[in-house]
Design a protein around this motif. Sequence first.
Motif, PDB file in Angstrom:
ATOM      1  N   MET A  74       0.821  -1.207   0.000  1.00  0.00           N
ATOM      2  CA  MET A  74       0.000   0.000   0.000  1.00  0.00           C
ATOM      3  C   MET A  74       0.864   1.271   0.000  1.00  0.00           C
ATOM      4  O   MET A  74       0.536   2.267  -0.646  1.00  0.00           O
ATOM      5  CB  MET A  74      -0.921   0.005   1.220  1.00  0.00           C
ATOM      6  CG  MET A  74      -1.953  -1.129   1.243  1.00  0.00           C
ATOM      7  SD  MET A  74      -2.991  -1.194  -0.273  1.00  0.00           S
ATOM      8  CE  MET A  74      -2.207  -2.559  -1.164  1.00  0.00           C
ATOM      9  N   VAL A  75       1.981   1.222   0.732  1.00  0.00           N
ATOM     10  CA  VAL A  75       2.898   2.374   0.736  1.00  0.00           C
ATOM     11  C   VAL A  75       3.447   2.616  -0.665  1.00  0.00           C
ATOM     12  O   VAL A  75       3.524   3.759  -1.144  1.00  0.00           O
ATOM     13  CB  VAL A  75       4.043   2.148   1.741  1.00  0.00           C
ATOM     14  CG1 VAL A  75       5.138   3.203   1.563  1.00  0.00           C
ATOM     15  CG2 VAL A  75       3.511   2.201   3.163  1.00  0.00           C
ATOM     16  N   LEU A  76       3.824   1.538  -1.360  1.00  0.00           N
ATOM     17  CA  LEU A  76       4.333   1.697  -2.721  1.00  0.00           C
ATOM     18  C   LEU A  76       3.274   2.279  -3.647  1.00  0.00           C
ATOM     19  O   LEU A  76       3.568   3.123  -4.505  1.00  0.00           O
ATOM     20  CB  LEU A  76       4.816   0.352  -3.263  1.00  0.00           C
ATOM     21  CG  LEU A  76       6.177  -0.147  -2.766  1.00  0.00           C
ATOM     22  CD1 LEU A  76       6.546  -1.451  -3.448  1.00  0.00           C
ATOM     23  CD2 LEU A  76       7.259   0.889  -3.019  1.00  0.00           C
ATOM     24  N   GLY A  77       2.035   1.828  -3.508  1.00  0.00           N
ATOM     25  CA  GLY A  77       0.963   2.404  -4.316  1.00  0.00           C
ATOM     26  C   GLY A  77       0.781   3.882  -4.053  1.00  0.00           C
ATOM     27  O   GLY A  77       0.575   4.680  -4.975  1.00  0.00           O
ATOM     28  N   THR A  78       0.882   4.268  -2.772  1.00  0.00           N
ATOM     29  CA  THR A  78       0.764   5.689  -2.419  1.00  0.00           C
ATOM     30  C   THR A  78       1.918   6.486  -3.005  1.00  0.00           C
ATOM     31  O   THR A  78       1.727   7.601  -3.526  1.00  0.00           O
ATOM     32  CB  THR A  78       0.739   5.841  -0.888  1.00  0.00           C
ATOM     33  OG1 THR A  78      -0.351   5.079  -0.361  1.00  0.00           O
ATOM     34  CG2 THR A  78       0.583   7.297  -0.499  1.00  0.00           C
ATOM     35  N   LEU A  79       3.127   5.931  -2.929  1.00  0.00           N
ATOM     36  CA  LEU A  79       4.289   6.617  -3.499  1.00  0.00           C
ATOM     37  C   LEU A  79       4.117   6.809  -5.009  1.00  0.00           C
ATOM     38  O   LEU A  79       4.435   7.882  -5.544  1.00  0.00           O
ATOM     39  CB  LEU A  79       5.558   5.814  -3.216  1.00  0.00           C
ATOM     40  CG  LEU A  79       6.048   5.760  -1.767  1.00  0.00           C
ATOM     41  CD1 LEU A  79       7.247   4.834  -1.651  1.00  0.00           C
ATOM     42  CD2 LEU A  79       6.420   7.160  -1.277  1.00  0.00           C
ATOM     43  N   ALA A  80       3.628   5.766  -5.678  1.00  0.00           N
ATOM     44  CA  ALA A  80       3.443   5.872  -7.127  1.00  0.00           C
ATOM     45  C   ALA A  80       2.441   6.968  -7.474  1.00  0.00           C
ATOM     46  O   ALA A  80       2.642   7.753  -8.409  1.00  0.00           O
ATOM     47  CB  ALA A  80       2.979   4.532  -7.686  1.00  0.00           C
ATOM     48  N   ARG A  81       1.374   7.067  -6.708  1.00  0.00           N
ATOM     49  CA  ARG A  81       0.365   8.096  -6.973  1.00  0.00           C
ATOM     50  C   ARG A  81       0.913   9.491  -6.672  1.00  0.00           C
ATOM     51  O   ARG A  81       0.573  10.468  -7.353  1.00  0.00           O
ATOM     52  CB  ARG A  81      -0.891   7.810  -6.150  1.00  0.00           C
ATOM     53  CG  ARG A  81      -1.606   6.546  -6.608  1.00  0.00           C
ATOM     54  CD  ARG A  81      -2.870   6.286  -5.822  1.00  0.00           C
ATOM     55  NE  ARG A  81      -3.540   5.100  -6.287  1.00  0.00           N
ATOM     56  CZ  ARG A  81      -4.328   5.036  -7.356  1.00  0.00           C
ATOM     57  NH1 ARG A  81      -4.529   6.119  -8.081  1.00  0.00           N
ATOM     58  NH2 ARG A  81      -4.905   3.903  -7.715  1.00  0.00           N
ATOM     59  N   GLN A  82       1.760   9.600  -5.665  1.00  0.00           N
ATOM     60  CA  GLN A  82       2.358  10.898  -5.362  1.00  0.00           C
ATOM     61  C   GLN A  82       3.311  11.334  -6.465  1.00  0.00           C
ATOM     62  O   GLN A  82       3.402  12.521  -6.782  1.00  0.00           O
ATOM     63  CB  GLN A  82       3.094  10.836  -4.015  1.00  0.00           C
ATOM     64  CG  GLN A  82       2.187  10.661  -2.811  1.00  0.00           C
ATOM     65  CD  GLN A  82       1.154  11.776  -2.716  1.00  0.00           C
ATOM     66  OE1 GLN A  82       1.461  12.955  -2.865  1.00  0.00           O
ATOM     67  NE2 GLN A  82      -0.100  11.400  -2.473  1.00  0.00           N
TER      68      GLN A  82
END
Length: 785
Positions: A511-519
């Motif tokens: 989930m952290v990686l998904g958030t980073l990608a969206r940022q």
Amino acid sequence: MSKFEGGVGARRTGLVIGALAAAVVLALFAVREVPSFALALVGGETRGVARYGGVVGTFVPSPGATPRVVDDREDVALHRRGDRWVIELPRVREAKASALIAQLSPGGRLEFREVIDSDAVGDLVKLGLAFADPKDRREPKLEIDRWQPEIGGVHTSMYLYAFDRAVLDHAFVEAEARGWAPPPHTKLVYERSTAVQGGNGVLWRTYLVSDQVGLDGAAVARVLPGNDPNTGRPVVYLDLTPQGARAFEDLTARLVGKKLATLLGGEVKSAPTINGAIRGGRAVIAMGGDDVTRQEQDRADLVESLQAPVLPRGAYVTDAAWVPAANGSRPTIARVILAGLAGVIGYLLAYALVRASRPERRRIAALPAAPGGKLAARLAWTAFAIAVYLVGTQITLPGFNDIELAHIAAAGHSTYDPLQFSIFAIGVTPWLTAFVVVELAASLVTRWRALRDTLDGRRTLDYRVAVLAVACAAMQGYMLIRFVENFDRDGTIFAREMFWPAVATVIAGAMVLGTLARQISARGVGTGFVVLMIVVWLRPVAWRSLSVDADLALAAVIVVATAVVTLGMLGWRVRAPGRVAVPVPAAGIAPLANAGAVLGLFGPLTGLGAHLPAWLDSWPLGLGLLAISTGLWAFAFARPGRRETELVGAHLAPTDRAQWRRATAVTLAALAALFTLAWITPSGPIAKLCDPRIVTVIAAALADVVADARACCRAPLVPVWPLHDPLLVDAARDVLGEIPHFIQGTRVRTLAWIFGSYAPMVVLVPEPHAAEAHARLRDWLTPRT
């Protein structure tokens, strides 16, 4: 904001492609063998030791036998010179000549011998010449080898080991001087393996084998490198002749429960336990030691040794020596001629293709400069996200023993990689899986279909993607930790009470990686998931292990050529008056994956023992598969009449047959060039760096990042609409007209087409124009009932 300005220059394109073709061929034949016809053009030797260098020696035939070489090969010469027979063995490197000479000497051939269970070497402890106490640092050491086959009871045998072979030799010489002798009808031999620690890094151990040869190298028809399908351990496959297969089956049937040693040059290469008669005519030699890199090198050396001609039993070679090639500088001259010829052919083909297909470039005007672009802040966000990922790959999941994992990594164990058990162990895979599933559902479910084409609809789909990504991450995390728990039965690597905390951490990491990608997509530069995928791909490359040599030079040339071809074709459009421009490649890069996947099926089949014709793994067959796949995908993505409703709304007509054929021809030519580059990619660790199927995506992603950075440094931009079909990009530009705009991620999305649902093309405009741009695109693309 944009317009088409003339066609692509055929002459300039031809010069670029010709120069690339010349550079690739020049680098290729610095690694590969120069063709004989090219050497003949410059008066060079085209075969034998005179061309390649090799070993020349005196051949001593078996008593009373006609001088011959078993499975005589085309470039092995055996002829009379005066009163002796001379054998010439070409293609032998100077560094490997001594090993080959030893192999051709008496006792140096490939042999299969029965391993004799015995405790005879234990007598050396009684004589004070070996030491059984593990605390005693003196060598040689006595060990007990116990094994239990699938059939039969426990077998026990003693052996000695030392880090210096001279220590073992001295011990046995001294033992024989004191009256010790090996058991009758046995022979003492050694096995060499890579040691984890101590001595010079090589461990020697003893075997007692039968003095009778069960099978020799004359039974081997073909040698193939490979990997064990269960452990991944490097192995060498030996395909036997029909007579050899029958003899090997009889030998292994007799030795069920015992060990069978494979010897080369008098040295044991492998000694597996025989659990049953081995049928099918294939033997396997597994590489010893724990260092995977060393195992792979040992495999390559063994294959090279086994591919030497096999002498009849009783024949041998004396007075052998290595002789250098006699061609001098002629191979270099031949390489230059081949490069020049490739350059001319590349120029002519590219020139003819551009003249026939008439591709064009669309010139995109720069956004007007405005204060507040905040490029530095966007670059910082991207760098921050990448840094978080890299740091996270060094943080081990809860419950894992960092020290034990470090020891396993230091030992070069092929099963475990500590990085696989970090908090980002499963990467962005759950997100990509969720994106594809949701996009497919949105394409099939009528009520969801309209959600794909508006920002509000995208937010709804993104919520569903996030929910599904959590479910996918939970499933992958559970399976990962369960696998480790089952594999690590003694609990030295993973604490079982930390099972659920470890699974939860895996989910949180995804989930952290998904958030980073969206940022990255929202606040940084480039498409977030694509940027992270590139970092994931580059991180495990062993940069320090790369050496500057001809292979690295070829890899560098392939990378440059791939990037130039990729960026060149992504800038092209095939246009017809009044019709939508078709972006290139019109089939995406799916055909590359399709052709590679089909050809990749033949390797495992060969590894399983199937004897397939050579043309099934050939470049012409690959090009044929590529052509078929390109036609099919180009029809699916850009066929005549596709997207007619939307294009009519933009005052454009859909593609017609002639335009589609032109676009398909350009696509096939570009993909054929990339497929050829993939075909000649060097093998080994460097292959991952220059694989055109990967470099193509990276080049497109980096070009998107650069374009994104340039647009963002001009003016602050806001998203107004998502696009999902590359066929509509130029139509959208026409709809926006004079409104300044930037479309994010077009290059990667054109490569991916429908498979790039994780990389939508977002239309960005300066904030003062957002309302008007949104209205125009809404009126154009909102589904009509």
